[in-house]
Design a protein around this motif. Structure first.
Motif, PDB file in Angstrom:
ATOM      1  N   ALA A 169     -37.545  14.362  39.600  1.00  0.00           N
ATOM      2  CA  ALA A 169     -37.870  15.515  38.754  1.00  0.00           C
ATOM      3  C   ALA A 169     -39.291  15.377  38.220  1.00  0.00           C
ATOM      4  CB  ALA A 169     -36.884  15.636  37.594  1.00  0.00           C
ATOM      5  N   PRO A 170     -40.255  16.098  38.804  1.00  0.00           N
ATOM      6  CA  PRO A 170     -41.632  16.017  38.303  1.00  0.00           C
ATOM      7  C   PRO A 170     -41.842  16.896  37.073  1.00  0.00           C
ATOM      8  CG  PRO A 170     -41.535  17.508  40.166  1.00  0.00           C
ATOM      9  CD  PRO A 170     -40.143  16.943  40.009  1.00  0.00           C
ATOM     10  N   ASP A 171     -42.838  16.505  36.283  1.00  0.00           N
ATOM     11  CA  ASP A 171     -43.381  17.387  35.252  1.00  0.00           C
ATOM     12  C   ASP A 171     -44.480  18.220  35.897  1.00  0.00           C
ATOM     13  OD1 ASP A 171     -41.781  16.224  33.288  1.00  0.00           O
ATOM     14  OD2 ASP A 171     -43.341  14.828  32.639  1.00  0.00           O
ATOM     15  N   LEU A 172     -44.407  19.536  35.785  1.00  0.00           N
ATOM     16  CA  LEU A 172     -45.504  20.369  36.270  1.00  0.00           C
ATOM     17  C   LEU A 172     -46.817  19.913  35.649  1.00  0.00           C
ATOM     18  CD1 LEU A 172     -44.013  23.983  36.152  1.00  0.00           C
ATOM     19  CD2 LEU A 172     -43.866  22.288  37.998  1.00  0.00           C
TER      20      LEU A 172
ATOM     21  N   ALA B 260     -50.493  24.263  43.973  1.00  0.00           N
ATOM     22  CA  ALA B 260     -51.324  23.248  44.621  1.00  0.00           C
ATOM     23  C   ALA B 260     -50.888  21.842  44.211  1.00  0.00           C
ATOM     24  CB  ALA B 260     -52.792  23.475  44.291  1.00  0.00           C
ATOM     25  N   TYR B 261     -50.463  21.689  42.959  1.00  0.00           N
ATOM     26  CA  TYR B 261     -50.025  20.368  42.489  1.00  0.00           C
ATOM     27  C   TYR B 261     -48.622  20.033  42.973  1.00  0.00           C
ATOM     28  CZ  TYR B 261     -54.123  19.402  39.692  1.00  0.00           C
ATOM     29  OH  TYR B 261     -55.409  19.106  39.310  1.00  0.00           O
ATOM     30  N   ILE B 262     -47.725  21.009  42.994  1.00  0.00           N
ATOM     31  CA  ILE B 262     -46.379  20.729  43.516  1.00  0.00           C
ATOM     32  C   ILE B 262     -46.439  20.423  45.007  1.00  0.00           C
ATOM     33  CG2 ILE B 262     -44.172  21.827  44.087  1.00  0.00           C
ATOM     34  CD1 ILE B 262     -44.313  20.681  41.260  1.00  0.00           C
ATOM     35  N   ASP B 263     -47.213  21.184  45.755  1.00  0.00           N
ATOM     36  CA  ASP B 263     -47.382  20.921  47.181  1.00  0.00           C
ATOM     37  C   ASP B 263     -47.981  19.531  47.388  1.00  0.00           C
ATOM     38  OD1 ASP B 263     -47.267  21.707  49.922  1.00  0.00           O
ATOM     39  OD2 ASP B 263     -49.410  22.141  49.861  1.00  0.00           O
ATOM     40  N   GLY B 264     -48.979  19.200  46.565  1.00  0.00           N
ATOM     41  CA  GLY B 264     -49.594  17.880  46.644  1.00  0.00           C
ATOM     42  C   GLY B 264     -48.637  16.767  46.252  1.00  0.00           C
ATOM     43  N   PHE B 265     -47.774  17.040  45.284  1.00  0.00           N
ATOM     44  CA  PHE B 265     -46.766  16.059  44.861  1.00  0.00           C
ATOM     45  C   PHE B 265     -45.819  15.750  46.017  1.00  0.00           C
ATOM     46  CE2 PHE B 265     -42.548  15.130  43.133  1.00  0.00           C
ATOM     47  CZ  PHE B 265     -42.817  14.112  42.226  1.00  0.00           C
ATOM     48  N   MET B 266     -45.344  16.777  46.689  1.00  0.00           N
ATOM     49  CA  MET B 266     -44.447  16.584  47.830  1.00  0.00           C
ATOM     50  C   MET B 266     -45.131  15.761  48.923  1.00  0.00           C
ATOM     51  SD  MET B 266     -41.605  18.130  47.021  1.00  0.00           S
ATOM     52  CE  MET B 266     -40.761  19.622  46.478  1.00  0.00           C
TER      53      MET B 266
ATOM     54  N   LEU C 246     -42.306  13.564  51.108  1.00  0.00           N
ATOM     55  CA  LEU C 246     -40.924  14.014  51.035  1.00  0.00           C
ATOM     56  C   LEU C 246     -40.579  14.948  52.196  1.00  0.00           C
ATOM     57  CD1 LEU C 246     -40.621  14.737  47.205  1.00  0.00           C
ATOM     58  CD2 LEU C 246     -40.153  12.608  48.453  1.00  0.00           C
ATOM     59  N   SER C 247     -39.439  14.699  52.798  1.00  0.00           N
ATOM     60  CA  SER C 247     -38.886  15.580  53.826  1.00  0.00           C
ATOM     61  C   SER C 247     -37.381  15.574  53.691  1.00  0.00           C
ATOM     62  CB  SER C 247     -39.314  15.132  55.231  1.00  0.00           C
ATOM     63  OG  SER C 247     -38.854  13.813  55.490  1.00  0.00           O
ATOM     64  N   ASP C 248     -36.691  16.460  54.436  1.00  0.00           N
ATOM     65  CA  ASP C 248     -35.248  16.648  54.263  1.00  0.00           C
ATOM     66  C   ASP C 248     -34.921  16.871  52.791  1.00  0.00           C
ATOM     67  OD1 ASP C 248     -34.530  16.387  56.989  1.00  0.00           O
ATOM     68  OD2 ASP C 248     -34.724  14.212  56.812  1.00  0.00           O
ATOM     69  N   VAL C 249     -35.680  17.775  52.173  1.00  0.00           N
ATOM     70  CA  VAL C 249     -35.635  17.986  50.724  1.00  0.00           C
ATOM     71  C   VAL C 249     -34.553  18.995  50.350  1.00  0.00           C
ATOM     72  CG1 VAL C 249     -36.929  18.820  48.718  1.00  0.00           C
ATOM     73  CG2 VAL C 249     -38.086  17.455  50.487  1.00  0.00           C
ATOM     74  N   THR C 250     -33.763  18.647  49.351  1.00  0.00           N
ATOM     75  CA  THR C 250     -32.916  19.617  48.662  1.00  0.00           C
ATOM     76  C   THR C 250     -33.605  19.957  47.348  1.00  0.00           C
ATOM     77  OG1 THR C 250     -30.852  18.814  49.612  1.00  0.00           O
ATOM     78  CG2 THR C 250     -30.694  20.013  47.529  1.00  0.00           C
ATOM     79  N   LEU C 251     -33.828  21.231  47.096  1.00  0.00           N
ATOM     80  CA  LEU C 251     -34.469  21.680  45.864  1.00  0.00           C
ATOM     81  C   LEU C 251     -33.418  22.159  44.870  1.00  0.00           C
ATOM     82  CD1 LEU C 251     -37.476  23.704  47.303  1.00  0.00           C
ATOM     83  CD2 LEU C 251     -37.634  21.589  45.974  1.00  0.00           C
ATOM     84  N   VAL C 252     -33.578  21.770  43.605  1.00  0.00           N
ATOM     85  CA  VAL C 252     -32.762  22.277  42.503  1.00  0.00           C
ATOM     86  C   VAL C 252     -33.748  22.894  41.525  1.00  0.00           C
ATOM     87  CG1 VAL C 252     -30.981  21.748  40.803  1.00  0.00           C
ATOM     88  CG2 VAL C 252     -31.165  20.349  42.890  1.00  0.00           C
ATOM     89  N   ILE C 253     -33.683  24.220  41.340  1.00  0.00           N
ATOM     90  CA  ILE C 253     -34.813  24.922  40.725  1.00  0.00           C
ATOM     91  C   ILE C 253     -34.367  25.919  39.654  1.00  0.00           C
ATOM     92  CG2 ILE C 253     -36.412  24.601  42.636  1.00  0.00           C
ATOM     93  CD1 ILE C 253     -35.541  27.226  43.828  1.00  0.00           C
ATOM     94  N   HIS C 254     -35.287  26.179  38.715  1.00  0.00           N
ATOM     95  CA  HIS C 254     -34.993  26.988  37.529  1.00  0.00           C
ATOM     96  C   HIS C 254     -36.279  27.624  37.036  1.00  0.00           C
ATOM     97  CE1 HIS C 254     -34.555  27.178  32.999  1.00  0.00           C
ATOM     98  NE2 HIS C 254     -33.436  27.779  33.344  1.00  0.00           N
TER      99      HIS C 254
ATOM    100  N   SER D  54     -38.389  27.854  40.082  1.00  0.00           N
ATOM    101  CA  SER D  54     -37.766  28.527  41.222  1.00  0.00           C
ATOM    102  C   SER D  54     -38.819  29.172  42.117  1.00  0.00           C
ATOM    103  CB  SER D  54     -36.758  29.585  40.739  1.00  0.00           C
ATOM    104  OG  SER D  54     -37.404  30.656  40.072  1.00  0.00           O
ATOM    105  N   VAL D  55     -39.849  29.755  41.532  1.00  0.00           N
ATOM    106  CA  VAL D  55     -40.898  30.390  42.327  1.00  0.00           C
ATOM    107  C   VAL D  55     -41.689  29.326  43.086  1.00  0.00           C
ATOM    108  CG1 VAL D  55     -42.751  32.090  42.307  1.00  0.00           C
ATOM    109  CG2 VAL D  55     -41.055  32.103  40.480  1.00  0.00           C
ATOM    110  N   LEU D  56     -42.001  28.238  42.406  1.00  0.00           N
ATOM    111  CA  LEU D  56     -42.702  27.136  43.064  1.00  0.00           C
ATOM    112  C   LEU D  56     -41.859  26.574  44.199  1.00  0.00           C
ATOM    113  CD1 LEU D  56     -43.985  25.426  39.811  1.00  0.00           C
ATOM    114  CD2 LEU D  56     -45.441  26.500  41.545  1.00  0.00           C
ATOM    115  N   GLY D  57     -40.578  26.335  43.924  1.00  0.00           N
ATOM    116  CA  GLY D  57     -39.707  25.741  44.927  1.00  0.00           C
ATOM    117  C   GLY D  57     -39.464  26.647  46.117  1.00  0.00           C
TER     118      GLY D  57
END
Length: 323
Positions: A87-90, A110-116, A121-129, A133-136
């Motif tokens: 769970a990252p902090d934006l 740009a930061y979330i994409d860079g974080f991944m 990270l691959s075979d990712v399951t996203l849990v979003i809110h 949710s828009v970022l994910g």
């Protein structure tokens, strides 16, 4: 969706009354402190903080406005047996750095994409809110070979967004007009810090404890650090603006209606962005989606129903793996 927010306004009044009465007994599984390990990674020259536990395929939790990875602390333990929970902090939120940015959606992405990428990270399951949710969803849409599944709740999706006119906020329309006003917005969101001090606690059914509120306050004790809180309401696509985000939301909604990626929506009653009637619409319009009821909740449902969210998500992922 014209009357959605009028209904939710009634619920906020009910919640305020409940808080005044002291609320109900708190589930002992709702911990104050995050039990996960705290880590940092360099992304685009800045440090991004994240919580993590477990091992295996990554399960990435994305928060929105005005919270942090802390929001997910009591959900993550239920999924540790399923993979590595992360769970990252934006950027600009939680314990992540606060570089000199515009804090637009595109900056955050740009930061979330860079974080991944930084964590490979691959075979990712996203849990979003919320804005997570828009970022994910944008990341899932742009990385089809790296996404395994998506779980979402209280998300910024159709049929609510993009919003044709701010009047669709009903009794909250004037508030959001003020948030997007050049003078009133900074007064409310930077000077008065209303997202932390008012919107957050009144969008949870139970009373948030002093230690919990202090954790949410900690990243924004100084006015100079509150620019991210000011920017997110201005990034909502309302009445065609900002056009760059209308395009993002429309592309995400199109992906939700056509993608074969397994999806789970957990909805709550009364909810705010996704009340039961909206959940039923989503079930009829989005592709390859399961719908589950998570119990009573407003917007920051992870603070009211972490056990339900965790168990529903774990059961769904188990069933998905067994197929």
């Amino acid at each position: 969706m014209k009357h959605l927010y009028a209904f939710c306004a009634v619920m906020v009044l009910w919640t305020t009354s409940m808080l005044a009465q002291g609320g109900s007994d708190l589930d002992p599984r709702i911990a104050i402190k995050a039990p996960q390990a705290s880590e940092f990674v360099t992304v685009n020259g800045s440090q991004m903080h994240y919580l993590t536990a477990g091992s295996g395929d990554p399960i990435v939790f994305l928060h929105g406005q005005p919270t942090s990875s802390y929001l997910w602390r009591n959900v993550m333990p239920f999924l540790e047996d399923q993979g590595q929970v992360i769970a990252p902090d934006l950027i600009g939120f939680g314990q992540s750095d606060k570089p000199d940015l515009g804090y637009t959606f595109q900056d955050h992405y740009a930061y979330i994409d860079g974080f991944m990428d930084a964590l490979e990270l691959s075979d990712v399951t996203l849990v979003i809110h919320d804005w997570g949710s828009v970022l994910g969803l944008t990341w899932a849409r742009e990385n089809p070979d790296r996404i395994k599944a998506v779980i979402f709740m209280e998300a910024l999706v159709a049929p609510v967004f993009p919003m044709d006119d701010i009047s669709a906020f009903g009794p909250f329309a004037d508030t959001f007009r003020a948030f997007r006003d050049a003078e009133a917005g900074p007064e409310l969101l930077i000077k008065q810090n209303v997202f932390i001090e008012q919107i957050l606690p009144t969008s949870v059914l139970r009373p948030l404890r002093a230690e919990e509120m202090d954790t949410y306050r900690a990243p924004f004790l100084n006015e100079a650090d509150r620019k991210p809180l000011l920017m997110w309401p201005n990034e909502l696509p309302i009445g065609g603006a900002p056009a760059r985000n209308v395009a993002v939301f429309e592309a995400n909604n199109a992906w939700l209606t056509t993608s074969e990626t397994p999806k789970l929506l957990i909805y709550f009653d009364p909810g705010v962005l996704i009340p039961p009637q909206v959940a039923h619409w989503i079930g009829a319009h989005f592709n390859n989606i399961d719908i589950r009821y998570g119990g009573a909740g407003l917007h920051f449902v992870q603070e009211d129903q972490p056990v339900a969210i965790g168990r529903i998500s774990a059961d769904w992922l188990n069933a998905l793996a067994a197929q």
